[in-house]
Design a protein around this motif. Structure first.
Motif, PDB file in Angstrom:
ATOM      1  N   THR A   1      62.670  64.562  30.075  1.00 53.77           N
ATOM      2  CA  THR A   1      62.948  65.628  30.977  1.00 53.77           C
ATOM      3  C   THR A   1      64.167  65.704  31.728  1.00 53.77           C
ATOM      4  OG1 THR A   1      60.222  65.817  31.156  1.00 53.77           O
ATOM      5  CG2 THR A   1      61.455  66.895  33.006  1.00 53.77           C
ATOM      6  N   ILE A   2      64.433  64.421  32.173  1.00 56.27           N
ATOM      7  CA  ILE A   2      65.656  64.378  32.792  1.00 56.27           C
ATOM      8  C   ILE A   2      67.062  64.907  31.994  1.00 56.27           C
ATOM      9  CG2 ILE A   2      67.243  62.845  33.828  1.00 56.27           C
ATOM     10  CD1 ILE A   2      64.972  61.027  34.674  1.00 56.27           C
TER      11      ILE A   2
ATOM     12  N   LEU B   1      66.706  66.924  29.532  1.00 56.00           N
ATOM     13  CA  LEU B   1      66.547  68.368  29.326  1.00 56.00           C
ATOM     14  C   LEU B   1      67.061  69.205  30.303  1.00 56.00           C
ATOM     15  CD1 LEU B   1      65.312  70.793  27.363  1.00 56.00           C
ATOM     16  CD2 LEU B   1      63.312  70.464  28.463  1.00 56.00           C
ATOM     17  N   ASN B   2      66.905  68.441  31.619  1.00 51.13           N
ATOM     18  CA  ASN B   2      67.292  69.077  32.913  1.00 51.13           C
ATOM     19  C   ASN B   2      68.643  68.738  33.461  1.00 51.13           C
ATOM     20  OD1 ASN B   2      64.943  71.180  33.524  1.00 51.13           O
ATOM     21  ND2 ASN B   2      64.190  69.406  32.835  1.00 51.13           N
ATOM     22  N   ALA B   3      69.344  68.005  32.539  1.00 48.89           N
ATOM     23  CA  ALA B   3      70.680  67.353  33.171  1.00 48.89           C
ATOM     24  C   ALA B   3      71.515  68.185  34.102  1.00 48.89           C
ATOM     25  CB  ALA B   3      71.444  66.395  32.049  1.00 48.89           C
ATOM     26  N   GLY B   4      71.776  69.373  33.432  1.00 52.45           N
ATOM     27  CA  GLY B   4      72.623  70.151  34.044  1.00 52.45           C
ATOM     28  C   GLY B   4      72.339  70.817  35.692  1.00 52.45           C
ATOM     29  N   ALA B   5      71.065  71.120  35.429  1.00 51.82           N
ATOM     30  CA  ALA B   5      70.254  71.556  36.905  1.00 51.82           C
ATOM     31  C   ALA B   5      70.379  70.733  37.775  1.00 51.82           C
ATOM     32  CB  ALA B   5      69.047  72.131  36.529  1.00 51.82           C
ATOM     33  N   TRP B   6      70.228  69.270  37.397  1.00 49.80           N
ATOM     34  CA  TRP B   6      70.031  68.245  38.326  1.00 49.80           C
ATOM     35  C   TRP B   6      71.154  67.339  38.598  1.00 49.80           C
ATOM     36  CZ3 TRP B   6      64.869  66.675  35.662  1.00 49.80           C
ATOM     37  CH2 TRP B   6      63.779  67.637  36.395  1.00 49.80           C
ATOM     38  N   ASN B   7      72.395  67.897  37.908  1.00 54.91           N
ATOM     39  CA  ASN B   7      73.788  67.125  38.118  1.00 54.91           C
ATOM     40  C   ASN B   7      73.343  65.655  37.738  1.00 54.91           C
ATOM     41  OD1 ASN B   7      76.271  67.068  38.878  1.00 54.91           O
ATOM     42  ND2 ASN B   7      76.000  66.123  40.738  1.00 54.91           N
ATOM     43  N   VAL B   8      72.899  65.475  36.406  1.00 57.85           N
ATOM     44  CA  VAL B   8      72.674  64.116  36.000  1.00 57.85           C
ATOM     45  C   VAL B   8      73.513  63.892  34.626  1.00 57.85           C
ATOM     46  CG1 VAL B   8      70.977  62.939  34.742  1.00 57.85           C
ATOM     47  CG2 VAL B   8      70.525  63.981  36.848  1.00 57.85           C
ATOM     48  N   ASP B   9      74.273  62.930  34.450  1.00 61.29           N
ATOM     49  CA  ASP B   9      74.752  62.437  33.203  1.00 61.29           C
ATOM     50  C   ASP B   9      73.660  61.924  32.379  1.00 61.29           C
ATOM     51  OD1 ASP B   9      76.359  61.346  31.240  1.00 61.29           O
ATOM     52  OD2 ASP B   9      77.690  60.377  32.521  1.00 61.29           O
ATOM     53  N   PRO B  10      73.468  62.853  31.246  1.00 62.88           N
ATOM     54  CA  PRO B  10      72.420  62.507  30.302  1.00 62.88           C
ATOM     55  C   PRO B  10      72.641  61.239  29.508  1.00 62.88           C
ATOM     56  CG  PRO B  10      73.529  64.160  29.390  1.00 62.88           C
ATOM     57  CD  PRO B  10      74.124  63.934  30.672  1.00 62.88           C
ATOM     58  N   GLN B  11      73.819  60.518  29.465  1.00 67.12           N
ATOM     59  CA  GLN B  11      73.974  59.358  28.742  1.00 67.12           C
ATOM     60  C   GLN B  11      73.808  57.975  29.741  1.00 67.12           C
ATOM     61  OE1 GLN B  11      77.670  60.006  26.828  1.00 67.12           O
ATOM     62  NE2 GLN B  11      76.855  61.044  25.123  1.00 67.12           N
ATOM     63  N   LYS B  12      73.571  58.256  31.054  1.00 73.29           N
ATOM     64  CA  LYS B  12      73.494  57.350  31.937  1.00 73.29           C
ATOM     65  C   LYS B  12      71.739  57.429  32.643  1.00 73.29           C
ATOM     66  CE  LYS B  12      78.429  56.993  32.718  1.00 73.29           C
ATOM     67  NZ  LYS B  12      79.462  56.992  33.972  1.00 73.29           N
ATOM     68  N   VAL B  13      70.883  57.225  31.888  1.00 70.36           N
ATOM     69  CA  VAL B  13      69.643  57.261  32.467  1.00 70.36           C
ATOM     70  C   VAL B  13      68.992  55.871  32.461  1.00 70.36           C
ATOM     71  CG1 VAL B  13      67.233  58.440  32.348  1.00 70.36           C
ATOM     72  CG2 VAL B  13      69.347  59.545  31.528  1.00 70.36           C
ATOM     73  N   VAL B  14      68.633  55.383  33.733  1.00 70.08           N
ATOM     74  CA  VAL B  14      68.062  53.839  33.853  1.00 70.08           C
ATOM     75  C   VAL B  14      66.645  53.931  34.088  1.00 70.08           C
ATOM     76  CG1 VAL B  14      68.331  51.772  35.132  1.00 70.08           C
ATOM     77  CG2 VAL B  14      70.376  53.195  34.554  1.00 70.08           C
TER      78      VAL B  14
ATOM     79  N   ASP C   1      65.905  60.986  22.662  1.00 67.54           N
ATOM     80  CA  ASP C   1      65.834  61.519  24.201  1.00 67.54           C
ATOM     81  C   ASP C   1      65.161  60.661  24.986  1.00 67.54           C
ATOM     82  OD1 ASP C   1      67.340  63.602  23.242  1.00 67.54           O
ATOM     83  OD2 ASP C   1      65.623  64.873  22.542  1.00 67.54           O
ATOM     84  N   ILE C   2      64.431  59.740  24.690  1.00 65.25           N
ATOM     85  CA  ILE C   2      63.709  58.810  25.159  1.00 65.25           C
ATOM     86  C   ILE C   2      64.001  57.505  25.654  1.00 65.25           C
ATOM     87  CG2 ILE C   2      61.555  60.092  24.626  1.00 65.25           C
ATOM     88  CD1 ILE C   2      60.657  57.549  22.965  1.00 65.25           C
ATOM     89  N   ARG C   3      65.367  57.272  25.081  1.00 62.06           N
ATOM     90  CA  ARG C   3      65.764  55.852  25.028  1.00 62.06           C
ATOM     91  C   ARG C   3      66.479  55.842  26.314  1.00 62.06           C
ATOM     92  NH1 ARG C   3      70.712  53.311  24.590  1.00 62.06           N
ATOM     93  NH2 ARG C   3      70.546  51.174  23.627  1.00 62.06           N
TER      94      ARG C   3
END
Length: 301
Positions: free
Chosen positions: A98-99, A101-114, A147-149
């Motif tokens: 989900t993060i 998928l919504n990376a743009g709206a939440w200002n998240v780097d999708p390659q840096k999810v801990v 997507d879930i890693r």
């Protein structure tokens, strides 16, 4: 700061999908660095019966202050639904997808999810870190494995090996004495009932080994930071050593920090999580900076 609360699996929670999450999002300020932030998913402990509050919001505030967007996951527990494996892990997988998928709206780097987990939450995070590619979690989250890693995992005094915990707790023969008000069940019966509830099957040696993250460690795991205390009786450090050894054998970037004392459940080890245990908090407080240094070296923050 923007705070949002959502059902995880749809517009509303259901008895089958009760998980929710709270997003703590730093707003884009006019003259601030507008680059996307790394994100953290926080899985508190609580023995799979609830999620401990002191391992939720205080953790989010710390990560926010260090440049992350923070997501506190209220995964399914026995008090809200079916806590059996792999349902909590599916919640974490869904949250990470989900993060992204919504990376743009939440200002998240999708390659840096801990993913960070405490105690029982550590088991959930370790399960996904080890099993994101070949486990059942992607299918349950209706997502691709990539997507879930998690891009990194932080395991704080984690539960890793239920077989070890069972054996430790049943060493005392007095556990087989009858326990009042339990319908004549012994302590061993109650422990096996709990393990069956959490693991989603009979607590046989084979089943406990099958779902133990140690048996699933592989070279596709993300970088993993683990810390615990040598005097922790709830999640003994001895169950963590084989996990670390397997990571070393597989070449997984990792760190393991064992503090000589501290016990269990210390969360961020600061004033926001202090509950009559100031000395223990001080003894493990270094873990926070050590973990962020590790994430920085792995390029995640």
């Amino acid at each position: 700061m923007i705070i949002e609360q959502h059902a995880l699996w749809g517009d509303e929670t259901t008895p089958v999908y009760p998980a929710t999450y709270t997003a703590y999002l730093a707003e884009k300020l006019p003259e601030a660095d507008a680059r996307p932030r790394p994100a953290v998913v926080i899985c508190g402990g609580g023995g799979f019966t609830h999620v401990a509050p002191h391992e939720q919001d205080p953790v989010a505030f710390e990560f926010l202050s260090r440049g992350f967007q923070a997501f506190v996951l209220d995964y399914v527990t026995s008090s809200t639904g079916d806590v059996s494996y792999p349902n909590p892990q599916a919640d974490l997988a869904k949250m990470i997808a989900t993060i992204r998928l919504n990376a743009g709206a939440w200002n998240v780097d999708p390659q840096k999810v801990v993913a960070i987990g405490f105690s029982a939450g550590g088991f959930i995070c370790a399960s996904l870190a080890c099993g994101w590619k070949k486990g059942p979690f992607a299918a349950l989250a209706a997502a691709r494995p990539d997507d879930i890693r998690p891009d990194a995992a932080i395991l704080c005094y984690p539960v890793i090996d239920f077989a070890y915990l069972r054996d430790q707790q049943t060493r005392d023969p007095r556990i087989d004495l009858r326990v009042p008000k339990t319908g004549g069940k012994t302590g061993r019966d109650l422990l096996n009932d709990f393990l069956a509830m959490v693991t989603g099957g009979e607590a046989t040696d084979e089943h406990l080994v099958e779902i133990c993250p140690t048996t699933s460690v592989n070279r596709s795991m993300p970088p993993t930071f683990v810390w615990c205390a040598a005097d922790d009786k709830t999640a003994p450090v001895a169950q963590v050593y084989p996990f670390a050894a397997r990571m070393a054998a597989e070449g997984v970037p990792h760190e393991l920090h064992v503090f000589s004392e501290g016990g269990h459940g210390l969360s961020m080890a600061n004033r926001n999580t202090e509950v009559e245990n100031a000395e223990r908090q001080r003894s493990v407080r270094a873990w926070v900076d050590l973990a962020f240094d590790f994430l920085s070296r792995q390029g995640v923050c």
